[in-house]
Design an enzyme around this catalytic site. Structure first.
Site, PDB file in Angstrom:
ATOM      1  N   ASP A   1      -0.096   5.210   0.813  1.00  0.00           N
ATOM      2  CA  ASP A   1      -0.257   6.197   1.892  1.00  0.00           C
ATOM      3  C   ASP A   1      -0.458   5.510   3.241  1.00  0.00           C
ATOM      4  O   ASP A   1      -1.342   4.674   3.397  1.00  0.00           O
ATOM      5  CB  ASP A   1      -1.439   7.130   1.579  1.00  0.00           C
TER       6      ASP A   1
ATOM      7  N   ASP B   1       0.864  -1.172   0.000  1.00  0.00           N
ATOM      8  CA  ASP B   1       0.000   0.000   0.000  1.00  0.00           C
ATOM      9  C   ASP B   1       0.912   1.237   0.000  1.00  0.00           C
ATOM     10  O   ASP B   1       2.086   1.147   0.376  1.00  0.00           O
ATOM     11  CB  ASP B   1      -0.881  -0.025   1.253  1.00  0.00           C
TER      12      ASP B   1
END
Lengths: 273, 273
Positions: free
Chosen positions: B26, B24
């Site tokens: 952020d 992932d």
């Protein structure tokens, strides 16, 4: 006193006992800009018997004055005191609350009602100072408004909604209603609003106070099971469903919300009083 | 092969076995505009071992090119092929579908991705012709867009959503996410979208295809239980939660979504490979 058989074959309501009638507007008294045939005569007959009347709409985008004029154009007289919109009811609901700033996601009529109750209307740039977020249908809603409301709620503003109708039936189709906007705010913040409009007991309490009557003395007439009929059920007011609006007979049969009486139209009330 | 004990005291994962890492962005590799300390070194170490990499974000508002540049500014190299956004994944998901008009409630990057796949982007005035309504985060959403999308859906358009994250964590607070906009459309139409982004298996299938690996050969690393970790659980990919983003240890303990391994930061992966 008469006892009648409703459209599903159940015996039913003693109409003559009622001291007050609460009528939904759209789908019941008129449909869009057209009056329901016989509505005017029914209302005249009710008035002639000295029965009290109140028009109750979840729509927060019109003022009582605007509705009074709309009805007058259809030959139906109604004073502004006889018209309770969810916007006016929201302001009445807030009457006991501490005054302060309110951020409105809604239209002018809602803003006017809340401001008229002594609250300060805040713009987007000051929304985070809001003590209240008041939400209704807003046909000019933007991301910026949703963002401002969300941030205000996250900072502890009290969340009040004029109504939660998810969609708005129009000639174009079903458009997003106040409930759609509320859903976006609930999704973002996980905070649920205090809903004032039908089917809440809140608006029914205000309506009964205005009529000066007890729940058992009153009947609500409307076309929507989830708002009009459920409002009656929630508040102990008798219920009449009319089939001139959004509810079709098949939906009525399938629903777990059952009115005391179902009529094809508000015009049929004349036969019963 | 090493076996490690996770932060909750459970024995856990055999990191060395993995042929691919899905990260992932952020909250995992960077937070806002700041890289997570040690992220670059970890990614370099993974590359040095010949392990494949993919960056996977539910954000549909940036292009792979923009993310590649953002990462480069932090000293992290990533080709556009190594960056899978939910916008790009949505276009990939639509690859097998009949071409036609699409009404987009979303930003430029989503529009570009769908258009790049051969669909015709329709304006609000032609939304009712749409074969597809494609919804993502739209920080310029208006009532008119919600209305156009609702009417298109009521007329039978297929409802596809890039992702359904209800809120967007920012320095200002939690802002409305794609899921908030979707909630408004679902409230209005009662129609639910096909969601492409995490935690859906749809985006994971696309991610695995891009890595050219099987689920059991891959681990997903992210900071959100409901998206990153659930995506792994839904697709048979191993899961590592990092605590540099939105999830706090208390939330992890209270959740029914449990990762295979929890690490304070992506930097801790270096010790395990």
């Amino acid at each position: 006193m008469v006892s009648v058989t409703d459209t599903r074959g159940n015996t039913s309501l003693k109409m003559l006992n009622f001291k007050g009638f609460i009528f939904d507007l759209d789908g019941c008294i008129f449909r869009g800009d057209r009056p329901i045939p016989g509505a005017r005569e029914t209302l005249d007959a009710i008035r002639a018997r000295g029965i009290r009347l109140l028009f109750l709409t979840n729509n927060s985008t019109g003022t009582p004055q605007q509705y009074s004029e709309k009805l007058a154009a259809m030959g139906i007289r109604a004073s502004t005191d006889e018209i309770l919109t969810s916007a006016v009811a929201t302001a009445a609901y807030m009457h006991q609350m501490e005054r302060g700033g309110a951020f409105i996601v809604g239209e002018k009529a809602l803003e006017t009602a809340v401001e008229g109750e002594g609250f300060t209307i805040l713009g987007e740039n000051r929304a985070t100072e809001a003590k209240y977020v008041v939400c209704g249908l807003d046909r000019e809603v933007t991301y910026e408004k949703l963002k401002a409301a969300s941030l205000a709620l996250e900072r502890g503003a009290r969340f009040i909604a004029s109504n939660a109708d998810p969609s708005l039936p129009t000639e174009e189709g079903y458009l997003p209603g106040a409930g759609a906007i509320i859903s976006a705010l609930v999704a973002t913040t996980k905070i649920k609003p205090e809903i004032v409009g039908k089917p809440s007991r809140r608006i029914m309490k205000i309506a009964l106070r205005r009529l000066g009557l007890k729940a058992e003395e009153v009947v609500i007439v409307g076309d929507v099971l989830e708002t009009d009929i459920k409002a009656g059920k929630n508040s102990g007011v008798h219920t009449v469903l009319v089939l001139t609006g959004v509810t079709k007979r098949e939906q009525l049969i399938a629903s777990n919300i059952q009115p005391d009486l179902t009529l094809d139209s508000v015009a049929d009330i004349m036969k019963l009083i």
